[in-house]
Write an enzyme that holds these catalytic residues in place. Structure first.
Site, PDB file in Angstrom:
ATOM      1  N   LEU A  71     -16.077   4.248  19.116  1.00  0.00           N
ATOM      2  CA  LEU A  71     -15.305   3.187  18.449  1.00  0.00           C
ATOM      3  C   LEU A  71     -16.128   2.417  17.426  1.00  0.00           C
ATOM      4  CD1 LEU A  71     -12.747   0.785  19.958  1.00  0.00           C
ATOM      5  CD2 LEU A  71     -14.740  -0.225  18.859  1.00  0.00           C
ATOM      6  N   LEU A  72     -15.530   2.224  16.280  1.00  0.00           N
ATOM      7  CA  LEU A  72     -16.108   1.376  15.229  1.00  0.00           C
ATOM      8  C   LEU A  72     -15.242   0.123  15.142  1.00  0.00           C
ATOM      9  CD1 LEU A  72     -16.747   2.493  11.524  1.00  0.00           C
ATOM     10  CD2 LEU A  72     -15.123   0.683  12.042  1.00  0.00           C
ATOM     11  N   ASN A  73     -15.880  -1.072  15.060  1.00  0.00           N
ATOM     12  CA  ASN A  73     -15.081  -2.234  14.657  1.00  0.00           C
ATOM     13  C   ASN A  73     -15.720  -2.924  13.457  1.00  0.00           C
ATOM     14  OD1 ASN A  73     -16.517  -2.962  17.260  1.00  0.00           O
ATOM     15  ND2 ASN A  73     -15.714  -4.974  16.876  1.00  0.00           N
ATOM     16  N   ASP A  74     -16.214  -4.126  13.570  1.00  0.00           N
ATOM     17  CA  ASP A  74     -16.541  -4.914  12.366  1.00  0.00           C
ATOM     18  C   ASP A  74     -17.640  -4.311  11.476  1.00  0.00           C
ATOM     19  OD1 ASP A  74     -15.157  -6.468  14.148  1.00  0.00           O
ATOM     20  OD2 ASP A  74     -16.662  -8.028  14.303  1.00  0.00           O
ATOM     21  N   GLN A  90     -20.196  -2.154  13.928  1.00  0.00           N
ATOM     22  CA  GLN A  90     -20.148  -2.329  15.374  1.00  0.00           C
ATOM     23  C   GLN A  90     -19.757  -0.993  15.967  1.00  0.00           C
ATOM     24  OE1 GLN A  90     -20.023  -5.643  17.659  1.00  0.00           O
ATOM     25  NE2 GLN A  90     -21.705  -5.410  16.229  1.00  0.00           N
ATOM     26  N   SER A 116     -21.493  -8.956  16.166  1.00  0.00           N
ATOM     27  CA  SER A 116     -21.497  -8.968  14.698  1.00  0.00           C
ATOM     28  C   SER A 116     -22.464  -9.961  14.073  1.00  0.00           C
ATOM     29  CB  SER A 116     -20.089  -9.268  14.191  1.00  0.00           C
ATOM     30  OG  SER A 116     -19.314  -8.120  14.369  1.00  0.00           O
ATOM     31  N   ARG A 137     -20.134 -17.035  17.979  1.00  0.00           N
ATOM     32  CA  ARG A 137     -20.647 -15.739  17.491  1.00  0.00           C
ATOM     33  C   ARG A 137     -20.426 -15.511  15.997  1.00  0.00           C
ATOM     34  NH1 ARG A 137     -16.638 -14.414  21.318  1.00  0.00           N
ATOM     35  NH2 ARG A 137     -14.634 -13.892  20.372  1.00  0.00           N
ATOM     36  N   ASP A 138     -21.004 -14.404  15.541  1.00  0.00           N
ATOM     37  CA  ASP A 138     -20.830 -13.837  14.200  1.00  0.00           C
ATOM     38  C   ASP A 138     -21.482 -14.694  13.108  1.00  0.00           C
ATOM     39  OD1 ASP A 138     -19.259 -12.145  15.732  1.00  0.00           O
ATOM     40  OD2 ASP A 138     -17.369 -13.078  15.154  1.00  0.00           O
ATOM     41  N   GLU A 165     -13.300 -16.066  14.362  1.00  0.00           N
ATOM     42  CA  GLU A 165     -14.303 -15.008  14.381  1.00  0.00           C
ATOM     43  C   GLU A 165     -14.738 -14.680  12.945  1.00  0.00           C
ATOM     44  OE1 GLU A 165     -13.656 -12.447  18.346  1.00  0.00           O
ATOM     45  OE2 GLU A 165     -12.354 -11.817  16.725  1.00  0.00           O
TER      46      GLU A 165
HETATM   47  C1  FRU Z   1     -14.442  -9.250  15.918  1.00  0.00           C
HETATM   48  C2  FRU Z   1     -15.381  -9.354  17.101  1.00  0.00           C
HETATM   49  C3  FRU Z   1     -16.516 -10.316  16.827  1.00  0.00           C
HETATM   50  C4  FRU Z   1     -17.595  -9.819  17.722  1.00  0.00           C
HETATM   51  C5  FRU Z   1     -17.406  -8.330  17.661  1.00  0.00           C
HETATM   52  C6  FRU Z   1     -17.754  -7.583  18.929  1.00  0.00           C
HETATM   53  O1  FRU Z   1     -13.742  -8.065  15.887  1.00  0.00           O
HETATM   54  O2  FRU Z   1     -14.677  -9.709  18.259  1.00  0.00           O
HETATM   55  O3  FRU Z   1     -16.168 -11.664  17.031  1.00  0.00           O
HETATM   56  O4  FRU Z   1     -18.874 -10.195  17.314  1.00  0.00           O
HETATM   57  O5  FRU Z   1     -16.049  -8.118  17.341  1.00  0.00           O
HETATM   58  O6  FRU Z   1     -17.663  -6.216  18.732  1.00  0.00           O
END
Ligand code: FRU
Length: 499
Positions: free
Chosen positions: A45-48, A64, A108, A167-168, A224
């Site tokens: 899985l890829l996210n941010d 991510q 992130s 976070r972030d 976020e």
């Molecule tokens: C946003 C988030 C961030 C967090 C990251 C974790 O999509 O929830 O707030 O740092 O993804 O993967």
């Protein structure tokens, strides 16, 4: 679908896992929904997007990454590079959660380029034995050879007065001082933005306070991925608030990514918006966008977003063991007070031979014979565009993924309700965008399981995931006096398994 145990979800990558990832990578390579020119996960899985910057003649971008499957588990950072924001090369694993401060994931964060180094500020998702979370803001540093070293000491420890949701970090420099803008939740469970300041990157970080946005009291229950950029003499503030009110036809995603342009001075802790907040993307699948630390594009910002959203599932690829992509990079500028988002310029070179052409509504070249290419760049224009309909991925006389425009209402409609594979339909299957000055140009980037629509050269952008079945392969179009060109798109992403 596989049920994940806690220990399967919270694995840290080790060399011994390479064969397992090779097998997973091999099994997804031929998926009909893998793309040709988007950044997509090697496996899992890829996210941010994270740590986006221009450094030593290259764009560096991290994502991510949970390597082992299509779930949000132990997050790592994976590194890709490009010289033109279009051709991407896999560089390998960049950060893995091997400290006590990030023992449940390297969450992130962002980049700051200084002298000969890239500083990466990120959130250590740290949990203790009873799984209570302690968020730390951490630092790593990448040298000219791409070697990444983590600093052992946190820049910022958990802040009192706020919950475990902190976070972030967005790290930036302004007038000789360093700042970190951080997303957080206060004890009343409201989303806030915290600003920290220091004279040095490695230490000395002090909380200045909460950044207030004039005219607003409420940004849901959590903010976020905040980002703030100076573009010319204006500032652009963007973040991903969770729990803001849906309005008719807007903010319909489960979670939305919003922006405002305005004035800001870090020392005053107040952002003064020029106009009410807007969606960064008017489509279905867009979240957690971040701008690059860069000086390549003057008076502009360079943006990458997650082509997905927290709390969404994508069963067609989830079942194959992978999920998520990044959107095409966009160049952001502020023109006549409006935010304009254009696709990165080198994307124009990615258009290969022309497959279809119509001039003033008459077909002059047709090599498609009614079949929709799985990856293509579509350009449509006519300053007096009246009505048109473009149906991508339709099936034997039935409609497919519909893009249409009506000059009377000046509304551009995107409808994915008729596709066989529906995803996250509870958050709406149709989007309608009003274009104040009407529509004169439309650019549509199609890449197997993605559609990105740029109206009027970036006045509005609409992004959608789409999972066409083999028999959803017909393209149909109709419209008076349109000039339409469809090009084959080049493959520019990297499939090599480099960890
Ligand atoms: C946003 C988030 C961030 C967090 C990251 C974790 O999509 O929830 O707030 O740092 O993804 O993967």
């Amino acid at each position: 679908m596989k049920e994940w145990t806690q220990s399967e979800r919270y694995r840290i990558y080790t060399e011994a896992d390479k064969a397992e990832l090779e097998a997973l990578h091999e099994s997804i390579l031929n998926s009909r929904w893998r793309t040709d020119y988007h950044i997509q996960p090697l496996t899992g899985l890829l996210n941010d997007p994270n740590g986006f910057c221009w450094f030593k003649g290259k764009w560096h971008l991290f994502y991510q990454w949970f390597p082992y499957g299509a779930v949000h588990g132990m997050k790592h950072w994976y590194h890709v590079t490009s010289e033109d924001l279009v051709h991407w090369k896999n560089e390998g694993l960049a950060l893995k959660p091997d400290l006590l401060f990030d023992n449940y994931g390297c969450y992130s964060g962002s980049a700051l380029v200084q002298d000969d180094r890239v500083y990466l500020a990120y959130t250590g998702n740290s949990k203790d034995f009873d799984l209570t979370r302690h968020p730390y803001q951490l630092l790593a540093c990448m040298d000219h050879a791409g070697r990444i070293t983590k600093y052992g000491r946190p820049l910022i420890s958990p802040q009192k007065g706020y919950t475990e949701h902190q976070r972030d970090p967005k790290i930036f420099e302004y007038k000789g001082k360093y700042y970190i803008l951080l997303g957080a939740q206060n004890e009343e469970e409201k989303g806030v933005l915290l600003l920290f300041e220091s004279n040095q990157i490695e230490e000395g970080w002090q909380l200045l306070g909460e950044v207030k946005v004039r005219g607003y009291e409420n940004f849901g229950f959590m903010c976020e991925c905040p980002d703030i950029e100076k573009i010319g003499d204006k500032w652009l503030l963007l973040f991903s608030p969770q729990g803001i009110e849906k309005e008719s036809g807007r903010f319909e995603q489960k979670f939305n990514n919003i922006y405002m342009t305005g004035d800001f001075d870090p020392e005053h802790l107040e952002f003064i918006p020029d106009a009410p907040y807007e969606e960064l993307d008017c489509g279905f699948d867009f979240y957690a966008a971040q701008c690059a630390a860069q000086s390549q594009f003057e008076n502009a910002a360079v943006l990458s977003g997650w082509f997905g959203c927290g709390g969404y599932a994508y069963p067609p690829t989830d079942e194959e063991g992978w999920s998520g992509l990044l959107t095409l990079p966009r160049i952001l500028s502020i023109e006549n007070g409006k935010l304009i988002q254009r696709p990165a310029p080198a994307l124009a070179e990615m258009k290969k031979e022309i497959l279809f052409e119509a001039k003033d509504g008459t077909i002059v070249n047709d090599r498609l014979h009614g079949l929709m290419p799985v990856s293509a760049v579509i350009h449509l224009e006519n300053p007096n565009l009246q009505l048109f309909e473009l149906s991508l991925f339709s099936k034997n006389g039935k409609r497919g993924f519909e893009i249409s425009y009506d000059r009377n209402t000046r509304v551009l409609t995107v409808d994915r309700s008729l596709m066989a594979n529906q995803v996250n339909a509870e958050y709406g299957t149709v989007r309608k965008v009003r274009l104040d000055e009407g529509l004169s140009v439309l650019d549509v980037y199609v890449d197997h399981s993605t559609v990105e629509i740029f109206a009027n050269e970036g006045e509005k952008v609409i992004s959608a995931r789409v999972f066409p079945e083999a028999d959803e392969k017909i393209i149909r179009m109709g419209g008076r006096d349109i000039n339409l060109s469809i090009y084959r798109a080049e493959k520019t992403n990297d499939d090599s398994l480099i960890i």
